[in-house]
Design an enzyme around this catalytic site. Structure first.
Site, PDB file in Angstrom:
ATOM      1  N   ARG A   1       0.802  -1.227   0.000  1.00  7.40           N
ATOM      2  CA  ARG A   1       0.000   0.000   0.000  1.00  7.40           C
ATOM      3  C   ARG A   1       0.835   1.277   0.000  1.00  7.40           C
ATOM      4  O   ARG A   1       0.510   2.223  -0.699  1.00  7.40           O
ATOM      5  CB  ARG A   1      -0.905   0.003   1.222  1.00  7.40           C
TER       6      ARG A   1
ATOM      7  N   ARG B   1       1.108  -1.393   7.182  1.00  6.56           N
ATOM      8  CA  ARG B   1       0.325  -2.605   7.388  1.00  6.56           C
ATOM      9  C   ARG B   1       0.013  -3.256   6.054  1.00  6.56           C
ATOM     10  O   ARG B   1      -0.477  -2.602   5.149  1.00  6.56           O
ATOM     11  CB  ARG B   1      -0.989  -2.296   8.105  1.00  6.56           C
TER      12      ARG B   1
ATOM     13  N   LEU C   1      -7.872  -6.894  10.097  1.00  4.54           N
ATOM     14  CA  LEU C   1      -8.927  -7.718  10.682  1.00  4.54           C
ATOM     15  C   LEU C   1      -8.281  -8.822  11.501  1.00  4.54           C
ATOM     16  O   LEU C   1      -8.733  -9.169  12.582  1.00  4.54           O
ATOM     17  CB  LEU C   1      -9.791  -8.337   9.580  1.00  4.54           C
TER      18      LEU C   1
END
Lengths: 247, 638
Positions: free
Chosen positions: B330, B435, B441
């Site tokens: 990301r 992350r 989750l």
């Protein structure tokens, strides 16, 4: 564009409410309905008035918190859409829009457009779960579930609990919400074991909460943001009858 | 104060087993005497509350939403990682550990990350047992897919609503305990202060958001599972109510904050379209499995995307990172998009987006297959933009998303305040400076279901003989007085600007100077501006109504008063870290090709910050990171 609003204002559950007129001059078609409400509130605060209280959080159609009656329809004029995903491009310059709280005896008004939907939580408490403790679950692939069955369970599990089904129903029935959970769990082997007990207690809880009965008008499915099918209600009725007979 | 991470001894793969084997236990008869407060009902909070209640503790569960089911975990779309190796593609606990450590740019603890990977398989089992309808293969076995930053398929999903389905599983477990009366639920309650007695966390002060009533709640331990604070940027992928108040007020009571400047900027959000906008909607990262990202080769291209021929498109991720291509992590993908947008190749009405194109995937797999995989995301895209992404590319843009920073916790997830735990996104652990997709989750669930039951019990074993605490104790009265004074102060200003005005102004400052890229000059400027904005806030804020009733503006104002303090620490944290790592890109520290330049010699540590008092600079306490099992390599996805 210019928008005229007639918004339900009510101080608390015990006070009478009324529709109040507001005018907004510079509404941009690309705004979401809630962003239009933010703009109104900004205007109200700066003019010394109390802003309109309304429920919302994720603003991407999934948390289920937003919801209001817009021109008499739950979540507004577009089927299968939450209020947060309704955009002002669906309205015309000069339109008058009626904004009211979700309707239903079991959903008392807290303030303005906010209602109390905790009855839904109590329906889940009545059995909307699989009784498994944390920590020692068996290997997930130990219970094969066909692709179609998993997808079908998902279709039922997708309910976001917004309450549009209740608000739009002439009987204020919670059948679609309750049925979706009953079907979700009954379609999976993990949930099947408790399904008879579950359906009886959840249906009983709906009555305790003063939701009305389902008379199959199917209005709920039309307004449901997740397009939950009324076939879930048929499934619930079947499970219920079976459980009653076999009890 | 030296920070002790309490990492268990022994080889990496045995550390968690060692801990579990040696953690102290609480006799079942004693558990019902011990009270636990859990703030937040997302994955970490619901899972912890349900699990501890199942064990027999008396649990009180708090959330500000109208139902526990609406916590923001609900919005996570893509999936959850687990090292099950179902695809036989070489996955293992160690490989998942390695991917996560590397993905986090070697700024997380080995032991924590290994435990995360180790517990991942168990989580899938737990969720399936709860009835979470994960995607299945036609033979009936679980399906999975790839996410950014990895080369194996380890992401389990429930269409594009994995967060919702996992949360419903945890929520249902919580409601089961509420029905059994082992959990008492307090929805529409916001924590406004933490109460310490003899230096230990013993309770909280909350405001009932429906009535305005201030309540005191005591317990033997307090667990904060209040999520991330990415909403500090105002425009972010987070829900409107997400905030930092609970952890910030705990920080001011002595809990260290760690790495607050590490906010993940997610590459696949919908672009901003106007000033009125309240949030940026996230499209799942899973779309990058089949979507190809590109911008036109010509700057300020006016043609429609479908009219731009193949040889006039720049598939910049495939070009720059051939090994990972569109699945680059990301931080890398976001920065690459910003680089192209800043260079003048952005698309859309505001020239602030890039294309995510499915035409090749549709041609190869057929529209039906794509619809089955991502149908709800395409439907959501249509609802928001009025565009059919099956026939023309989506427009996406980077947006503030996940906070890697949060309260500092040790291996037991306990903060520097004894008896105060922080779980999930509220703590800093596990993700390092970035992350990886589908790990949030996982971390929230693992913290709640599998870690807290052991570590909280280990703590409570020492509290069995603790005096039963009355919420009328002086410490509670004092805390309530402070809370009331703060609310009164906000209401008394009666100025001319709304809370949203301050939030938007602060958000823009952070985007510009503490966002996708940072520089010393910019951060110094931002700190000065934040101080000014804070002064302005206390002079010109306007909050209508009173504190003794439902008052949404007062809620916002309280959160923003905290954000104005958090923001300064974020900038301070970014300023002191003179290197580029993960989500933190300091312009002064980059390679000639424009990639992040880490400095392991000087900055291989967790920056923990200690509150020193109002108007005093926070104190930096570094926790050195020790890598015994991986070599700190240059993170390359080429």
């Amino acid at each position: 564009m210019k928008i005229n609003l007639k918004i339900w204002r009510q101080t608390d559950a015990g006070s009478p409410g009324r529709l109040v007129d507001y005018e907004l001059d510079h509404v941009i078609p690309h705004m979401s309905f809630l962003e239009m409400m933010d703009t109104l509130n900004e205007q109200l605060i700066l003019s010394g008035e109390r802003p309109v209280e309304f429920d919302h959080d994720c603003r991407e159609g999934i948390c289920g918190q937003c919801g209001m009656m817009i021109n008499g329809r739950a979540h507004g004029p577009i089927p299968h859409l939450t209020t947060c995903q309704l955009h002002m491009r669906e309205f015309k310059d000069g339109d008058t829009i009626y904004v009211e709280p979700f309707r239903g005896k079991a959903f008392p008004v807290k303030r303005d457009l906010r209602v109390d939907r905790s009855a839904f939580d109590r329906i889940i408490m009545a059995g909307g779960f699989v009784s498994v403790n944390t920590g020692q679950a068996p290997e997930a692939n130990g219970i094969p579930i066909s692709h179609e069955q998993a997808e079908s369970a998902f279709d039922s599990a997708a309910c976001i609990g917004c309450g549009a089904c209740v608000a739009t129903c002439k009987n204020s029935s919670a059948a679609l919400f309750t049925a979706a959970k009953i079907a979700h769990l009954a379609k999976l082997p993990q949930g099947k074991i408790e399904s008879r007990k579950r359906v009886l207690s959840m249906v009983e809880q709906m009555d305790i909460e003063a939701f009305g009965h389902c008379t199959n008008t199917e209005a709920c499915e039309v307004e449901c943001p997740q397009d939950i099918s009324v076939l879930n209600i048929a499934r619930m009725n079947w499970e219920y009858t079976l459980s009653k007979v076999l009890k | 104060m030296e920070l002790n991470a309490k990492i268990p001894p022994g080889p990496l793969k045995d550390k968690w087993s060692f801990y579990k084997d040696h953690a102290r236990l609480v006799n079942p008869a004693n558990r019902k005497k011990l009270e636990v407060i859990v703030v937040g009902t997302g994955l970490a909070g619901s899972a912890a509350a349900a699990s501890l209640a199942e064990m027999g503790y008396k649990v009180k569960s708090f959330c500000f939403q109208d139902s526990a089911r609406r916590a923001h975990s609900v919005a996570a779309q893509g999936g959850v990682n687990a090292a099950k190796n179902y695809k036989n593609d070489g996955d293992s606990v160690y490989r998942m550990f390695y991917d996560t450590i590397k993905g986090g740019d070697f700024r997380s603890r080995e032991a924590n990350v290994y435990r995360l990977a180790e517990c991942s398989a168990q989580l899938i089992d737990q969720a399936v047992a709860q009835g979470v309808p994960f995607g299945r293969e036609y033979g009936g076995y679980l399906n999975n897919r790839s996410f950014g930053g990895v080369q194996v398929s380890r992401t389990f999903y429930a269409r594009g609503q994995t967060g919702q389905q996992l949360l419903l599983g945890a929520y249902q477990a919580l409601m089961r305990q509420a029905a059994a009366k082992t959990v008492t639920l307090y929805t529409r309650h916001e924590m406004l202060d933490l109460v310490l007695v003899d230096g230990k966390a013993r309770g909280i002060i909350v405001r009932n958001l429906d009535t305005g009533e201030i309540e005191r709640h005591s317990a033997n331990t307090v667990i904060l599972a209040t999520g991330g604070f990415g909403k500090i940027y105002y425009l972010s992928t987070l829900a409107m109510g997400c905030n930092a108040s609970a952890i910030w007020r705990a920080h001011k009571k002595g809990a260290f904050m760690a790495c607050p400047s590490w906010t993940q900027v997610h590459p696949t959000s919908l672009p901003q379209s106007g000033d009125y906008q309240s949030k940026l909607t996230l499209m799942s990262e899973s779309l990058r499995n089949d979507g190809r990202i590109w911008v036109p080769l010509k700057p300020e291209e006016k043609r429609k995307p479908n009219d731009i021929p193949e040889d006039e498109r720049d598939y910049y991720l495939e070009r720059r990172y051939p090994a990972f291509g569109n699945l680059a992590p990301r931080d890398i993908s976001s920065r690459a998009a910003k680089e192209r947008i800043d260079a003048g190749f952005g698309v859309g009405p505001q020239l602030n987006a890039v294309y995510l194109d499915f035409s090749k995937a549709i041609k190869e797999q057929g529209k039906e297959k794509i619809k089955e995989k991502y149908g709800n995301l395409f439907a959501m895209y249509r609802k928001i933009t009025d565009t059919d992404a099956y026939s023309e590319p989506m427009m996406i843009s980077p947006a503030a998303h996940f906070s890697m920073g949060g309260l500092w916790v040790d291996y037991e997830l306990m903060t520097t305040i004894p008896g105060l735990f922080a779980l999930g996104e509220a703590n800093f652990a596990d993700h390092g400076a970035n992350r990886l997709g589908a790990n949030s989750l996982l971390q929230a669930c693992v913290d709640g279901y599998f870690v807290a039951p052991y570590t909280v019990s280990n703590y409570l074993a020492g509290e069995i003989h603790a005096e039963k605490l009355d919420a009328d104790a002086q410490e509670f009265i004092d805390a309530e007085v402070r809370v009331r004074a703060h609310l009164g102060k906000l209401l008394a200003i009666n100025g001319t600007k709304t809370a949203d005005h301050y939030h938007k102004t602060l958000g823009k400052l952070l985007y510009d100077y503490c966002g996708l890229s940072r520089s010393r000059e910019g951060l110094v400027y931002a700190i000065k501006e934040i101080k000014k904005l804070r002064e302005d806030f206390y002079e010109h804020l306007k909050v209508p109504g009173t504190e003794e009733e439902m008052n949404g503006e007062l809620e916002k104002a309280g959160r923003i008063s905290d954000y104005l303090e958090v923001a300064e620490l974020m900038c301070q944290d970014a300023l002191t870290r003179e290197e580029s790592c993960g989500a933190h890109f300091r312009e002064e520290y980059q390679t000639p090709e424009g990639e992040a330049l880490r400095n392991d010699e000087a900055f291989c540590f967790v920056s923990a910050w200690q509150w020193q008092g109002e108007d005093k600079e926070e104190r930096l306490v570094p926790e050195p990171l020790h890598f015994e099992n991986v070599e700190l390599t240059v993170r390359s996805y080429k």
